[in-house]
Write a protein that holds these residues in place. Structure first.
Motif, PDB file in Angstrom:
ATOM      1  N   TRP A 187       0.809  -1.632   7.505  1.00 28.16           N
ATOM      2  CA  TRP A 187       0.077  -2.303   8.581  1.00 28.16           C
ATOM      3  C   TRP A 187      -1.434  -2.246   8.337  1.00 28.16           C
ATOM      4  N   HIS A 188      -1.906  -1.115   7.867  1.00 29.61           N
ATOM      5  CA  HIS A 188      -3.351  -0.956   7.647  1.00 29.61           C
ATOM      6  C   HIS A 188      -3.814  -1.574   6.327  1.00 29.61           C
ATOM      7  N   CYS A 189      -2.979  -1.514   5.300  1.00 25.63           N
ATOM      8  CA  CYS A 189      -3.392  -1.998   3.975  1.00 25.63           C
ATOM      9  C   CYS A 189      -3.227  -3.508   3.798  1.00 25.63           C
ATOM     10  N   ASN A 190      -2.152  -4.075   4.331  1.00 17.95           N
ATOM     11  CA  ASN A 190      -1.897  -5.491   4.091  1.00 17.95           C
ATOM     12  C   ASN A 190      -1.118  -6.118   5.250  1.00 17.95           C
ATOM     13  N   PRO A 191      -1.746  -6.210   6.435  1.00 15.20           N
ATOM     14  CA  PRO A 191      -1.032  -6.769   7.590  1.00 15.20           C
ATOM     15  C   PRO A 191      -0.646  -8.234   7.400  1.00 15.20           C
TER      16      PRO A 191
ATOM     17  N   GLY B 135       0.786  -1.228   0.000  1.00 15.70           N
ATOM     18  CA  GLY B 135       0.000   0.000   0.000  1.00 15.70           C
ATOM     19  C   GLY B 135       0.813   1.271   0.000  1.00 15.70           C
TER      20      GLY B 135
ATOM     21  N   GLU C 106       1.371  -6.074  16.610  1.00 15.00           N
ATOM     22  CA  GLU C 106       1.146  -4.637  16.476  1.00 15.00           C
ATOM     23  C   GLU C 106       1.997  -4.096  15.338  1.00 15.00           C
ATOM     24  N   LYS C 107       1.709  -2.879  14.940  1.00 19.17           N
ATOM     25  CA  LYS C 107       2.434  -2.225  13.856  1.00 19.17           C
ATOM     26  C   LYS C 107       3.917  -2.164  14.208  1.00 19.17           C
TER      27      LYS C 107
ATOM     28  N   ASP D 199       3.031   2.285   8.863  1.00 17.98           N
ATOM     29  CA  ASP D 199       1.621   2.435   9.211  1.00 17.98           C
ATOM     30  C   ASP D 199       0.730   2.081   8.023  1.00 17.98           C
ATOM     31  N   LYS D 200       1.088   2.579   6.852  1.00 22.25           N
ATOM     32  CA  LYS D 200       0.320   2.289   5.636  1.00 22.25           C
ATOM     33  C   LYS D 200       0.314   0.785   5.368  1.00 22.25           C
TER      34      LYS D 200
END
Length: 109
Positions: free
Chosen positions: A71-75, A12, A88-89, A68-69
């Motif tokens: 982690w949120h888009c494709n963990p 992402g 966690e991130k 962060d991106k």
């Protein structure tokens, strides 16, 4: 495009973010000099900052944005790259370490 760039896009992080090129450069340096991950604020970030004509603090902030991106888009992909489940991130330094561990060839920006 290079493999690391493709990986960042899958996470992402696209080329329209400053963090994209800074993350690629930092990851390349970390892959070439793994010891730089031990003192990122003294060894890694200042080199990236000089290359991108900014401060090491801005580099850290931008790489945090990339983490962060991702982690949120494709963990799921991020955990897969890490080789273990991430609860966690990751921090900016952890994110670079995760990417550098999978980066087998030096990347030039």
């Amino acid at each position: 495009m290079n493999e690391l760039g493709n990986m960042l896009r899958m996470l992402g992080v696209t080329a329209n973010y400053k963090c994209y090129s800074q993350t690629i450069f930092a990851t390349s340096l970390a892959a070439q000099q793994p010891d730089s991950l031990l003192l990122v604020t003294k060894r890694l970030y200042p080199v990236v900052a000089r290359e991108h004509q900014t401060t090491w603090q801005a580099v850290e902030r931008n790489i945090r944005l990339a983490a962060d991106k991702a982690w949120h888009c494709n963990p799921g992909l991020l955990s897969s790259l890490a080789g273990y489940p991430l609860a966690e991130k990751p921090t900016a330094a952890q994110f670079i370490a995760i990417l550098a561990a999978g980066d087998t060839q030096p990347v030039r920006c």
